[in-house]
Design a protein around this motif. Structure first.
Motif, mmCIF file in Angstrom:
data_model
loop_
_atom_site.group_PDB
_atom_site.id
_atom_site.type_symbol
_atom_site.label_atom_id
_atom_site.label_comp_id
_atom_site.label_asym_id
_atom_site.label_seq_id
_atom_site.Cartn_x
_atom_site.Cartn_y
_atom_site.Cartn_z
ATOM 1 N N ILE A 29 0.777 -1.210 0.141
ATOM 2 C CA ILE A 29 0.001 -0.005 -0.008
ATOM 3 C C ILE A 29 0.926 1.178 -0.085
ATOM 4 O O ILE A 29 0.593 2.181 -0.536
ATOM 5 N N ALA A 30 2.029 1.198 0.819
ATOM 6 C CA ALA A 30 2.724 2.297 0.808
ATOM 7 C C ALA A 30 3.514 2.553 -0.691
ATOM 8 O O ALA A 30 3.686 3.717 -0.796
ATOM 9 N N ALA A 74 1.587 11.259 1.410
ATOM 10 C CA ALA A 74 0.596 11.663 0.183
ATOM 11 C C ALA A 74 -0.587 12.232 0.459
ATOM 12 O O ALA A 74 -1.204 12.924 -0.339
ATOM 13 N N ALA A 87 3.872 6.698 4.108
ATOM 14 C CA ALA A 87 3.368 6.655 2.755
ATOM 15 C C ALA A 87 1.844 7.435 2.909
ATOM 16 O O ALA A 87 1.794 8.524 2.209
ATOM 17 N N ILE A 119 1.616 22.320 -0.248
ATOM 18 C CA ILE A 119 1.555 22.922 -1.667
ATOM 19 C C ILE A 119 0.371 23.941 -1.727
ATOM 20 O O ILE A 119 0.410 24.735 -2.313
ATOM 21 N N PHE A 163 1.293 9.726 -5.277
ATOM 22 C CA PHE A 163 2.142 11.104 -5.099
ATOM 23 C C PHE A 163 2.772 11.341 -6.203
ATOM 24 O O PHE A 163 2.921 12.644 -6.629
ATOM 25 N N PHE A 164 3.848 10.774 -6.378
ATOM 26 C CA PHE A 164 4.939 11.340 -7.676
ATOM 27 C C PHE A 164 4.293 11.578 -8.725
ATOM 28 O O PHE A 164 4.618 12.386 -9.464
ATOM 29 N N PHE A 182 -7.284 19.865 -9.244
ATOM 30 C CA PHE A 182 -7.586 18.591 -8.306
ATOM 31 C C PHE A 182 -8.467 19.037 -7.375
ATOM 32 O O PHE A 182 -9.318 18.398 -6.780
ATOM 33 N N ILE A 211 6.116 18.416 -14.327
ATOM 34 C CA ILE A 211 7.244 18.886 -14.179
ATOM 35 C C ILE A 211 8.431 18.260 -14.844
ATOM 36 O O ILE A 211 9.121 18.838 -15.623
ATOM 37 N N PHE A 212 8.440 16.948 -14.591
ATOM 38 C CA PHE A 212 9.515 15.894 -15.187
ATOM 39 C C PHE A 212 9.442 16.170 -16.908
ATOM 40 O O PHE A 212 10.529 16.630 -17.492
ATOM 41 N N LEU A 221 3.055 23.638 -9.622
ATOM 42 C CA LEU A 221 2.564 23.076 -8.367
ATOM 43 C C LEU A 221 0.942 23.801 -8.071
ATOM 44 O O LEU A 221 0.455 23.121 -7.416
ATOM 45 N N LEU A 230 5.991 1.733 7.473
ATOM 46 C CA LEU A 230 6.166 2.379 6.072
ATOM 47 C C LEU A 230 4.633 2.960 5.654
ATOM 48 O O LEU A 230 4.641 3.960 4.846
ATOM 49 N N VAL A 231 3.651 2.139 5.575
ATOM 50 C CA VAL A 231 2.326 2.360 5.427
ATOM 51 C C VAL A 231 2.027 3.715 6.112
ATOM 52 O O VAL A 231 1.717 4.705 5.484
ATOM 53 N N GLY A 274 0.615 4.169 -2.643
ATOM 54 C CA GLY A 274 0.454 5.459 -2.303
ATOM 55 C C GLY A 274 1.847 6.487 -2.799
ATOM 56 O O GLY A 274 1.560 7.804 -3.278
ATOM 57 N N LEU A 275 2.855 6.052 -2.895
ATOM 58 C CA LEU A 275 4.167 6.874 -3.149
ATOM 59 C C LEU A 275 3.981 6.823 -4.812
ATOM 60 O O LEU A 275 4.362 8.197 -5.225
ATOM 61 N N ASN A 292 2.254 14.668 -8.848
ATOM 62 C CA ASN A 292 2.861 16.058 -8.736
ATOM 63 C C ASN A 292 4.062 16.146 -9.648
ATOM 64 O O ASN A 292 4.376 17.317 -9.792
ATOM 65 N N PHE A 293 4.542 15.094 -10.057
ATOM 66 C CA PHE A 293 5.721 15.358 -10.879
ATOM 67 C C PHE A 293 5.884 14.981 -12.233
ATOM 68 O O PHE A 293 6.741 15.143 -12.886
ATOM 69 N N VAL A 311 17.154 16.140 -15.769
ATOM 70 C CA VAL A 311 16.185 16.429 -14.745
ATOM 71 C C VAL A 311 16.970 15.968 -13.529
ATOM 72 O O VAL A 311 16.767 16.652 -12.421
ATOM 73 N N GLN A 328 -2.456 21.779 -8.307
ATOM 74 C CA GLN A 328 -3.242 21.047 -6.945
ATOM 75 C C GLN A 328 -4.573 22.067 -6.750
ATOM 76 O O GLN A 328 -5.690 21.629 -6.542
#
Lengths: 295, 335
Positions: free
Chosen positions: A77-78, B182, B178, B190, A85-86, A138, A93-94, A131, B174-175, A81-82, A89-90, B90, A134
């Motif tokens: 799940i982590a 997020a 994250a 932001i 997020f990436f 969103f 930008i990338f 940025l 870790l959960v 989620g990550l 948000n990115f 980048v 958001q």
């Protein structure tokens, strides 16, 4: 006949739409860009959202596999989620850093981000303009969702005011000439069309050396630059097989300049000769400092 | 044709080869990125671009061939974007950002950040004393969701055990990391920046209410004599986290200042000027929130000794202080 004339009209109008953004390059030469219309912006955004979704699905795959396989649900799940997020948000930008102000969606829609003053499109500007997504994108989306969920409407004044404000920001691009969104204002950028024009043959090259139509100075003085370029567009349309339009225009010009209306002439040959002679006349005038815009 | 003797045609014949070369280079750069150009092509690009730009000026003056002029406009525009763009990749951009740009922008906006910190601290003080005064306010300040088991009804022992809780396994920490990352903090951060666009009022509100929540939370523990323990629980990651939020608030105020007090610039130019510095520190703050997340997710559950917790808190404060004071100075002087 009437329809072809209307077609010519429509074609010309299309060429002239869209606000022009002129920037001064460091070399001191003004460059003209056409501000990207909202339709292109929205199209690019939809494509980018689609690619973001695909990116998220691919990126989250290891997490999903772990979840199904039953190795450490927490870590899975982590991971998901990550990834979310990436990607959210990115993504922009990338790509805007990597592709000089373009993203896959923008590329498809034929648009590009540039610096509003003509300088370098810096990484900071790209951070700034993305940025704010958001708030611009969103939050309105979440608000629409949550508002439709609790349609009964027990909410107070503050959330309502907040919603109004957010939508004003989100709809900002629709209400200014350069279609700037809040992120563009903050970053000092503007989104323009990035067309790839093709260099065709010069029409004058196709004029035959002998046996061409001769025109007098008076006949060539009837029209100006605007009409000349209309004629150029029309002649370049040739390959689309629109003979009717050629006939219409040929007849009109012959009437206007007092050419013999009885003998039949090949409209293509007549018009391209007229174009060459007219252009030579007007360009000579330009060199002497008088540019004749229109008839 | 000879007798027509068009200058524009002659001009085009002489220059067209240059345009074609530039077109090929730019098309390649657009398709595969600037990095795909060879060293030789890369040095030729600016020269070809300038030659084409001069062709464009001449063509505007002497030619009425609309297709040629439009072609040159578009080619020059495409080449311009390639020539005047960040040449760094980048990763190089990220490296330079952390070493130079972020601390520099921080120093540019230090007073905005100080204001933001003052508002947050004001919120903490207000939340702390108002809650001590009347415990019933606690739930009003915190909201139901965030407080969880930590309510005025909980016993002191319960509160203490929550501060030294270890029975989660490594994966679940870790959960926590994250989801925390997020959902809540980066979002708030932001947002605090982006809402600066609304003249800074929402930024003020966000900072103050987050301060009040923090104040109420510590007040509850203070009333049970757990002050030392609760700060030891909060600060190891909290220093970094609160610092990041304060930075974003400062960025929001910088935007607001650009909007409300444009000074000698036009309002739009002033907003763009402030916006770039402000956006930089927000990206940096998001990075800080990651670090805070790692400290919170991994460290807090494993280290239970109060002195060690405080040592980490102080260590992180010193590290950030030095980072913002020292990094990027050298190139600042050079520039």
């Amino acid at each position: 006949m009437r329809e072809s004339a209307a077609y010519v009209e429509r074609y010309l109008r299309r060429r002239e739409s869209g606000a022009i953004k002129e920037i001064l390059t460091p070399e001191g030469v003004p460059l003209r860009f056409t501000v990207a219309p909202l339709s292109n912006r929205i199209g690019a955004l939809l494509f980018d959202l689609l690619f973001m979704m695909l990116g998220f699905i691919v990126g989250a795959m290891p997490g999903v596999v772990m979840l199904i396989g039953g190795f450490g649900s927490g870590f899975a799940i982590a991971w998901i989620g990550l990834t979310f997020f990436f990607v959210t948000n990115f993504y922009f930008i990338f790509f805007e850093i990597r592709r000089q102000g373009s993203t896959p969606g923008k590329r498809i829609a034929g648009i590009k981000v540039i610096d509003r003053k003509g300088g370098v499109l810096s990484a900071e500007a790209i951070f700034a303009r993305n940025l704010t997504r958001q708030v611009e994108l969103f939050i309105p989306l979440t608000l629409i969702l949550s508002l439709s969920l609790m349609a009964s409407g027990s909410s107070g004044l503050m959330p309502m005011l907040g919603a109004v404000w957010v939508f004003v920001v989100a709809l900002l691009p629709a209400f200014n000439r350069e279609h700037l969104r809040a992120g563009d204002l903050i970053a000092g950028t503007v989104v323009v069309l990035a067309p790839r024009e093709v260099l065709f043959k010069d029409l004058v090259q196709e004029v035959r050396a002998e046996d061409h139509f001769e025109f007098t100075q008076e006949q060539l003085d009837v029209y100006g630059v605007y009409e000349l370029q209309v004629l150029e567009d029309l002649l370049r349309q040739q390959d689309r097989g629109d003979q009717d339009a050629l006939e219409v225009v040929c007849m009109k010009i012959r009437e206007k300049i007092g050419w013999d209306l009885v003998t039949w002439v090949d409209p293509w040959r007549f018009l391209s000769d007229f174009y060459a002679a007219q252009r030579a006349r007007l360009e000579r005038g330009m060199l002497l400092g008088n540019r004749k815009e229109t008839k | 044709m000879g007798e027509l003797n068009l200058k524009s045609l002659k001009f085009r014949r002489e220059r067209q080869a240059t345009w074609n070369k530039l077109d090929r280079l730019v098309t390649k750069a657009e398709r595969q990125g600037l990095a795909s150009l060879s060293a030789e092509e890369l040095t030729r690009l600016p020269a070809l671009y300038r030659a084409t730009l001069s062709s464009l000026s001449v063509a505007r003056a002497v030619s009425l061939d609309r297709n040629a002029i439009e072609y040159l406009e578009s080619l020059a525009g495409r080449a311009y974007v390639q020539v005047y763009s960040t040449k760094r990749g980048v990763l190089a951009t990220a490296r330079r950002f952390l070493r130079v740009s972020f601390p520099q922008s921080f120093r540019v906006l230090k007073w905005h950040i100080a204001l933001s910190a003052a508002i947050l601290l004001l919120g903490v003080a207000a939340g702390f004393f108002l809650t001590l005064d009347d415990m019933d306010r606690y739930t009003a300040f915190m909201g139901e969701g965030l407080a969880g088991d930590r309510t005025p009804e909980a016993s002191t022992e319960q509160l203490r055990s929550l501060l030294y809780d270890t029975d989660e396994d490594a994966a679940d920490t870790l959960v926590g990391f994250a989801s925390f990352l997020a959902t809540h903090n980066s979002r708030v951060a932001i947002m605090a920046f982006a809402l600066g666009f609304a003249a800074g009022v929402p930024t003020f509100y966000l900072l103050f209410t987050n301060g009040i929540m923090l104040g109420a939370f510590t007040a509850l523990h203070h009333s049970r004599g757990l002050s030392v323990d609760v700060w030891g629980w909060l600060l190891p990651h909290g220093i970094t986290e609160l610092f990041a939020i304060v930075i974003c608030g400062g960025a929001g105020f910088a935007l607001a200042q650009g909007l409300i007090f444009p000074g000698r610039r036009t309002r739009l130019a002033s907003l763009a000027h402030r916006g770039r510095d402000a956006a930089k520190i927000v990206i940096g703050a998001v990075f800080m929130l990651f670090i805070a997340g790692i400290i919170e997710g991994v460290f807090r559950q494993t280290v239970l000794l109060v002195p060690v917790r405080y040592a980490v808190a102080i260590g992180s404060a010193v590290a950030w202080f030095l980072y913002f004071r020292i990094m990027g100075r050298a190139s600042e002087d050079a520039a």
